[in-house]
Design a protein around this motif. Structure first.
Motif, PDB file in Angstrom:
ATOM      1  N   LEU A   1      15.545 -15.877   7.631  1.00  0.00           N
ATOM      2  CA  LEU A   1      16.175 -15.198   8.762  1.00  0.00           C
ATOM      3  C   LEU A   1      16.485 -16.174   9.890  1.00  0.00           C
ATOM      4  CD1 LEU A   1      17.116 -12.673  10.256  1.00  0.00           C
ATOM      5  CD2 LEU A   1      14.749 -12.300  10.972  1.00  0.00           C
ATOM      6  N   PHE A   2      15.495 -17.011  10.242  1.00  0.00           N
ATOM      7  CA  PHE A   2      15.724 -17.963  11.330  1.00  0.00           C
ATOM      8  C   PHE A   2      16.773 -18.993  10.930  1.00  0.00           C
ATOM      9  CE2 PHE A   2      11.982 -16.333  13.470  1.00  0.00           C
ATOM     10  CZ  PHE A   2      12.267 -16.574  14.794  1.00  0.00           C
ATOM     11  N   ALA A   3      16.767 -19.416   9.680  1.00  0.00           N
ATOM     12  CA  ALA A   3      17.778 -20.369   9.230  1.00  0.00           C
ATOM     13  C   ALA A   3      19.171 -19.750   9.329  1.00  0.00           C
ATOM     14  CB  ALA A   3      17.492 -20.795   7.793  1.00  0.00           C
ATOM     15  N   LEU A   4      19.278 -18.485   8.934  1.00  0.00           N
ATOM     16  CA  LEU A   4      20.569 -17.800   9.009  1.00  0.00           C
ATOM     17  C   LEU A   4      21.029 -17.632  10.456  1.00  0.00           C
ATOM     18  CD1 LEU A   4      22.850 -16.291   7.574  1.00  0.00           C
ATOM     19  CD2 LEU A   4      21.449 -14.219   7.682  1.00  0.00           C
ATOM     20  N   LEU A   5      20.104 -17.282  11.355  1.00  0.00           N
ATOM     21  CA  LEU A   5      20.459 -17.124  12.772  1.00  0.00           C
ATOM     22  C   LEU A   5      20.970 -18.443  13.365  1.00  0.00           C
ATOM     23  CD1 LEU A   5      17.521 -14.874  14.066  1.00  0.00           C
ATOM     24  CD2 LEU A   5      19.906 -14.204  13.677  1.00  0.00           C
ATOM     25  N   ILE A   6      20.314 -19.536  12.996  1.00  0.00           N
ATOM     26  CA  ILE A   6      20.748 -20.839  13.519  1.00  0.00           C
ATOM     27  C   ILE A   6      22.119 -21.202  12.951  1.00  0.00           C
ATOM     28  CG2 ILE A   6      20.224 -23.301  13.553  1.00  0.00           C
ATOM     29  CD1 ILE A   6      17.262 -22.578  13.562  1.00  0.00           C
ATOM     30  N   LEU A   7      22.343 -20.936  11.667  1.00  0.00           N
ATOM     31  CA  LEU A   7      23.661 -21.211  11.075  1.00  0.00           C
ATOM     32  C   LEU A   7      24.752 -20.416  11.786  1.00  0.00           C
ATOM     33  CD1 LEU A   7      22.799 -21.212   7.252  1.00  0.00           C
ATOM     34  CD2 LEU A   7      23.610 -23.162   8.595  1.00  0.00           C
ATOM     35  N   ILE A   8      24.493 -19.149  12.045  1.00  0.00           N
ATOM     36  CA  ILE A   8      25.479 -18.311  12.726  1.00  0.00           C
ATOM     37  C   ILE A   8      25.744 -18.818  14.138  1.00  0.00           C
ATOM     38  CG2 ILE A   8      25.885 -16.001  13.663  1.00  0.00           C
ATOM     39  CD1 ILE A   8      24.359 -14.892  11.244  1.00  0.00           C
ATOM     40  N   THR A   9      24.668 -19.195  14.844  1.00  0.00           N
ATOM     41  CA  THR A   9      24.823 -19.699  16.211  1.00  0.00           C
ATOM     42  C   THR A   9      25.629 -20.989  16.227  1.00  0.00           C
ATOM     43  OG1 THR A   9      22.680 -18.735  16.796  1.00  0.00           O
ATOM     44  CG2 THR A   9      23.586 -20.375  18.302  1.00  0.00           C
ATOM     45  N   ILE A  10      25.362 -21.880  15.283  1.00  0.00           N
ATOM     46  CA  ILE A  10      26.116 -23.137  15.197  1.00  0.00           C
ATOM     47  C   ILE A  10      27.603 -22.847  14.971  1.00  0.00           C
ATOM     48  CG2 ILE A  10      26.503 -25.189  13.777  1.00  0.00           C
ATOM     49  CD1 ILE A  10      23.493 -25.300  13.291  1.00  0.00           C
TER      50      ILE A  10
ATOM     51  N   VAL B   1      29.612 -19.055   3.532  1.00  0.00           N
ATOM     52  CA  VAL B   1      29.900 -17.674   3.908  1.00  0.00           C
ATOM     53  C   VAL B   1      29.915 -17.531   5.429  1.00  0.00           C
ATOM     54  CG1 VAL B   1      29.009 -15.311   3.861  1.00  0.00           C
ATOM     55  CG2 VAL B   1      29.022 -16.690   1.768  1.00  0.00           C
ATOM     56  N   VAL B   2      28.937 -18.153   6.101  1.00  0.00           N
ATOM     57  CA  VAL B   2      28.887 -18.101   7.562  1.00  0.00           C
ATOM     58  C   VAL B   2      30.137 -18.765   8.158  1.00  0.00           C
ATOM     59  CG1 VAL B   2      27.650 -18.942   9.604  1.00  0.00           C
ATOM     60  CG2 VAL B   2      26.375 -17.988   7.669  1.00  0.00           C
ATOM     61  N   TYR B   3      30.497 -19.911   7.600  1.00  0.00           N
ATOM     62  CA  TYR B   3      31.679 -20.638   8.078  1.00  0.00           C
ATOM     63  C   TYR B   3      32.943 -19.790   7.891  1.00  0.00           C
ATOM     64  CZ  TYR B   3      35.169 -24.384   8.411  1.00  0.00           C
ATOM     65  OH  TYR B   3      36.253 -25.161   8.762  1.00  0.00           O
ATOM     66  N   GLY B   4      33.075 -19.190   6.724  1.00  0.00           N
ATOM     67  CA  GLY B   4      34.240 -18.348   6.467  1.00  0.00           C
ATOM     68  C   GLY B   4      34.273 -17.136   7.388  1.00  0.00           C
ATOM     69  N   GLY B   5      33.092 -16.549   7.638  1.00  0.00           N
ATOM     70  CA  GLY B   5      33.046 -15.403   8.549  1.00  0.00           C
ATOM     71  C   GLY B   5      33.443 -15.780   9.957  1.00  0.00           C
ATOM     72  N   ALA B   6      33.004 -16.958  10.423  1.00  0.00           N
ATOM     73  CA  ALA B   6      33.361 -17.420  11.766  1.00  0.00           C
ATOM     74  C   ALA B   6      34.863 -17.653  11.879  1.00  0.00           C
ATOM     75  CB  ALA B   6      32.589 -18.690  12.106  1.00  0.00           C
ATOM     76  N   LEU B   7      35.465 -18.251  10.845  1.00  0.00           N
ATOM     77  CA  LEU B   7      36.913 -18.488  10.866  1.00  0.00           C
ATOM     78  C   LEU B   7      37.683 -17.173  10.865  1.00  0.00           C
ATOM     79  CD1 LEU B   7      37.353 -21.505   8.403  1.00  0.00           C
ATOM     80  CD2 LEU B   7      37.302 -21.531  10.905  1.00  0.00           C
TER      81      LEU B   7
ATOM     82  N   SER C   1      36.942 -26.226  13.937  1.00  0.00           N
ATOM     83  CA  SER C   1      36.479 -25.944  12.575  1.00  0.00           C
ATOM     84  C   SER C   1      35.852 -27.156  11.895  1.00  0.00           C
ATOM     85  CB  SER C   1      37.647 -25.426  11.730  1.00  0.00           C
ATOM     86  OG  SER C   1      38.698 -26.388  11.685  1.00  0.00           O
ATOM     87  N   GLY C   2      36.390 -28.345  12.178  1.00  0.00           N
ATOM     88  CA  GLY C   2      35.831 -29.553  11.562  1.00  0.00           C
ATOM     89  C   GLY C   2      34.405 -29.813  12.027  1.00  0.00           C
ATOM     90  N   THR C   3      34.187 -29.723  13.334  1.00  0.00           N
ATOM     91  CA  THR C   3      32.840 -29.922  13.880  1.00  0.00           C
ATOM     92  C   THR C   3      31.875 -28.864  13.356  1.00  0.00           C
ATOM     93  OG1 THR C   3      33.774 -30.880  15.899  1.00  0.00           O
ATOM     94  CG2 THR C   3      31.495 -30.113  15.997  1.00  0.00           C
ATOM     95  N   ALA C   4      32.342 -27.636  13.282  1.00  0.00           N
ATOM     96  CA  ALA C   4      31.503 -26.552  12.777  1.00  0.00           C
ATOM     97  C   ALA C   4      31.093 -26.804  11.333  1.00  0.00           C
ATOM     98  CB  ALA C   4      32.245 -25.221  12.888  1.00  0.00           C
ATOM     99  N   ALA C   5      32.042 -27.258  10.511  1.00  0.00           N
ATOM    100  CA  ALA C   5      31.740 -27.527   9.101  1.00  0.00           C
ATOM    101  C   ALA C   5      30.702 -28.635   8.965  1.00  0.00           C
ATOM    102  CB  ALA C   5      33.019 -27.894   8.352  1.00  0.00           C
ATOM    103  N   ILE C   6      30.847 -29.696   9.753  1.00  0.00           N
ATOM    104  CA  ILE C   6      29.896 -30.808   9.681  1.00  0.00           C
ATOM    105  C   ILE C   6      28.511 -30.365  10.134  1.00  0.00           C
ATOM    106  CG2 ILE C   6      29.303 -33.072  10.639  1.00  0.00           C
ATOM    107  CD1 ILE C   6      32.326 -33.639  10.816  1.00  0.00           C
TER     108      ILE C   6
END
Length: 257
Positions: free
Chosen positions: A195-204, A27-33, A212-217
């Motif tokens: 919450l902290f896990a989600l914040l780190i995922l969003i920041t990444i 979901v985070v990846y899709g939102g970033a794209l 997009s490839g680097t982000a997915a990995i």
């Protein structure tokens, strides 16, 4: 954390948690794209990767503190069961100083007490429903029987005092394990971890939004790490629940035949 998850085998627990973290990462990846497609790449790319350091450190500290609490509860649970088993074994051994009917009754009552603990208290503790007032009738009978015995010599008098002390220790240890069985990580701590896990995922995702490839990995690797931490905590969270739990084996070892 849903209650049913704690009762799953560790393998199934890991699969469920990994699926959940993978879904959040997707979901985070899709939102970033989606944000990148709308022309926000430059703004999001301006977020400094340095932000990941304090977030990761705080996340690690929180996980470490929670793990410390969980493992401390597990150690206390093991110690309580060991103390109860040792005290009951002492009662059985001292009962030999009162030959005849008294010894036989004490051994039978201790045996029934251990059976009740295994068949009634352990399932209740696994569900976190055990209560302190759930004192078995056998424990009360052993205490009454010990008090009713009239010592015939100094040896029996000393044995009676030691039996009373051992019974008190067994009851104290039993109360301790029931109290520990209700220990668990509360929802606030779980919420902070998520919450902290989600914040780190969003920041990444934002830091690597132009690739997009680097982000997915990166998101995949971190979500697996989060899943591993959650499995580690959840599988040990309740000392008497789940595949990795404290069982009544020590009590069974001292059960009179």
């Amino acid at each position: 954390m849903p209650d049913w998850l704690y009762h799953l085998p560790v393998v199934w627990m890991a699969l469920v948690i990994c699926a959940g973290t993978a879904l959040v990462a997707a979901v985070v990846y899709g939102g970033a794209l989606a944000l990148a497609a709308r022309g926000h790449t430059a703004k999001l790319k301006a977020i400094s990767p340095v932000m990941l350091t304090p977030l990761a450190v705080l996340f690690g500290l929180i996980v470490a503190f929670i793990c410390s609490q969980v493992w401390n509860d597990a150690q206390r649970a093991n110690a309580a069961v060991a103390s109860e088993a040792s005290a009951l074994r002492t009662v059985v051994l001292l009962a030999a100083n009162f030959p005849g009917e008294s010894e036989g009754r004490v051994r039978a009552l201790v045996r029934r007490h251990i059976q009740d603990a295994m068949n009634q208290e352990w399932p209740a503790m696994a569900r976190q429903e055990a209560k302190l007032w759930m004192l078995t009738a056998e424990a009360s009978e052993v205490l009454e029987l010990t008090l009713s015995v009239r010592p015939q010599n100094d040896v029996q008098s000393l044995a009676q005092r030691e039996m009373l002390s051992a019974l008190q220790s067994a009851n104290d240890a039993r109360r301790e394990r029931i109290v520990i069985s209700r220990s668990s990580i509360d929802w606030v701590k779980w919420a902070v971890v998520y919450l902290f896990a989600l914040l780190i995922l969003i920041t990444i995702a934002f830091v690597h939004i132009d690739n997009s490839g680097t982000a997915a990995i990166a998101l995949t690797l971190f979500s697996l790490g989060v899943a591993a931490c959650v499995v580690l905590i959840a599988s040990h969270n309740r000392p008497f629940t789940g595949e990795i739990s404290v069982g009544p084996e020590l009590l069974l070892q001292v059960m009179p035949q």
